[in-house]
Design a protein around this motif. Structure first.
Motif, PDB file in Angstrom:
ATOM      1  N   ASP A 136       0.839  -1.210   0.000  1.00 25.13           N
ATOM      2  CA  ASP A 136       0.000   0.000   0.000  1.00 25.13           C
ATOM      3  C   ASP A 136       0.872   1.258   0.000  1.00 25.13           C
ATOM      4  N   GLN A 137       1.905   1.266   0.831  1.00 28.66           N
ATOM      5  CA  GLN A 137       2.807   2.418   0.881  1.00 28.66           C
ATOM      6  C   GLN A 137       3.577   2.558  -0.428  1.00 28.66           C
ATOM      7  N   SER A 138       3.950   1.428  -1.001  1.00 26.72           N
ATOM      8  CA  SER A 138       4.658   1.447  -2.273  1.00 26.72           C
ATOM      9  C   SER A 138       3.795   2.061  -3.363  1.00 26.72           C
ATOM     10  N   ASN A 139       2.514   1.731  -3.376  1.00 29.24           N
ATOM     11  CA  ASN A 139       1.596   2.316  -4.354  1.00 29.24           C
ATOM     12  C   ASN A 139       1.524   3.831  -4.198  1.00 29.24           C
ATOM     13  N   GLN A 140       1.531   4.295  -2.952  1.00 29.42           N
ATOM     14  CA  GLN A 140       1.504   5.738  -2.713  1.00 29.42           C
ATOM     15  C   GLN A 140       2.817   6.370  -3.203  1.00 29.42           C
ATOM     16  N   ASP A 141       3.946   5.719  -2.920  1.00 33.84           N
ATOM     17  CA  ASP A 141       5.246   6.231  -3.366  1.00 33.84           C
ATOM     18  C   ASP A 141       5.310   6.268  -4.894  1.00 33.84           C
ATOM     19  N   ARG A 142       4.755   5.234  -5.512  1.00 32.51           N
ATOM     20  CA  ARG A 142       4.724   5.179  -6.981  1.00 32.51           C
ATOM     21  C   ARG A 142       3.942   6.355  -7.542  1.00 32.51           C
ATOM     22  N   THR A 143       2.750   6.592  -7.001  1.00 36.41           N
ATOM     23  CA  THR A 143       1.923   7.706  -7.465  1.00 36.41           C
ATOM     24  C   THR A 143       2.620   9.041  -7.249  1.00 36.41           C
ATOM     25  N   ASP A 144       3.219   9.213  -6.077  1.00 33.26           N
ATOM     26  CA  ASP A 144       3.924  10.465  -5.779  1.00 33.26           C
ATOM     27  C   ASP A 144       5.060  10.701  -6.772  1.00 33.26           C
ATOM     28  N   THR A 145       5.780   9.629  -7.131  1.00 34.41           N
ATOM     29  CA  THR A 145       6.904   9.768  -8.056  1.00 34.41           C
ATOM     30  C   THR A 145       6.422  10.084  -9.467  1.00 34.41           C
ATOM     31  N   VAL A 146       5.332   9.445  -9.887  1.00 37.70           N
ATOM     32  CA  VAL A 146       4.754   9.762 -11.193  1.00 37.70           C
ATOM     33  C   VAL A 146       4.372  11.239 -11.251  1.00 37.70           C
ATOM     34  N   GLU A 147       3.807  11.748 -10.176  1.00 38.82           N
ATOM     35  CA  GLU A 147       3.410  13.156 -10.155  1.00 38.82           C
ATOM     36  C   GLU A 147       4.631  14.079 -10.210  1.00 38.82           C
ATOM     37  N   LEU A 148       5.729  13.681  -9.590  1.00 39.94           N
ATOM     38  CA  LEU A 148       6.950  14.471  -9.693  1.00 39.94           C
ATOM     39  C   LEU A 148       7.481  14.486 -11.131  1.00 39.94           C
ATOM     40  N   ILE A 149       7.362  13.361 -11.807  1.00 40.02           N
ATOM     41  CA  ILE A 149       7.788  13.297 -13.208  1.00 40.02           C
ATOM     42  C   ILE A 149       6.893  14.174 -14.070  1.00 40.02           C
TER      43      ILE A 149
END
Length: 200
Positions: free
Chosen positions: A75-88
């Motif tokens: 679950d935390q990984s999914n949040q980190d993934r989304t956050d990183t996509v938004e940074l990109i």
């Protein structure tokens, strides 16, 4: 910035992860924090660790406590993934901010970063299906089936790369434009998830 640049970074991240093949190994990002390469490497590292967590959680011998711990980690990984996509996407937004779309320009529903997300996952599929074709402990039928899937994945790799490069070109030329909608996830927010705010 193009698809080949991104895919090379994704492949490097996957290779680096498999030097230890350990979900607890810390990321050793070789790029500077202010480089887009750093974000792409980080994005794929998150995907690669999660790929292996998804394997671990399906073990029939996993204990209930470990299962819960890994589920929360995913679950935390999914949040980190989304956050990183938004940074990109923030990077691309800044790159294209000076471009005025043509009156005939069409909006693209998928941003460049979310297309990169698909490309990152695809590189993981390519790596692991290639592994399956090289296993010595399986039948020839197994190898042939995975080889056929690998052929399709390579075709998809070429298609996504073309789509990505054409999208960037179209945005650069004003023929298409992107809009960034930040994710509005509710389940991780203690003020929005009724199970969480109901307990306070």
């Amino acid at each position: 910035m193009n698809a080949n640049f991104a895919n090379e970074l994704f492949r490097r991240s996957i290779q680096d992860y498999h030097l230890t093949d350990n979900v607890d190994a810390p990321i050793q990002n070789p790029y500077l924090d202010d480089e887009i390469a750093s974000l792409l490497y980080q994005k794929n590292w998150i995907d690669t660790v999660q790929w292996h967590l998804e394997d671990i959680i399906r073990s029939p011998t996993i204990s209930p406590n470990e299962l819960v711990a890994i589920k929360r980690r995913i679950d935390q990984s999914n949040q980190d993934r989304t956050d990183t996509v938004e940074l990109i996407d923030t990077y691309f937004d800044a790159q294209f901010c000076g471009i005025t779309p043509k009156p005939t320009a069409r909006m693209n529903s998928e941003t460049p970063a979310w297309l990169l997300d698909r490309m990152s996952i695809l590189q993981l599929k390519l790596y692991h299906f290639r592994e399956q074709t090289e296993r010595a402990d399986v039948s020839e039928e197994h190898r042939q089936k995975t080889q056929q899937k690998l052929i399709v994945l390579h075709e998809q790799e070429q298609d996504l790369a073309q789509c990505f490069d054409e999208l960037l070109e179209d945005i650069q030329n004003g023929d298409r434009y992107m809009k960034v909608y930040r994710q509005m996830k509710m389940y991780n927010d203690p003020t929005l998830n009724p199970v969480l705010y109901g307990q306070s």
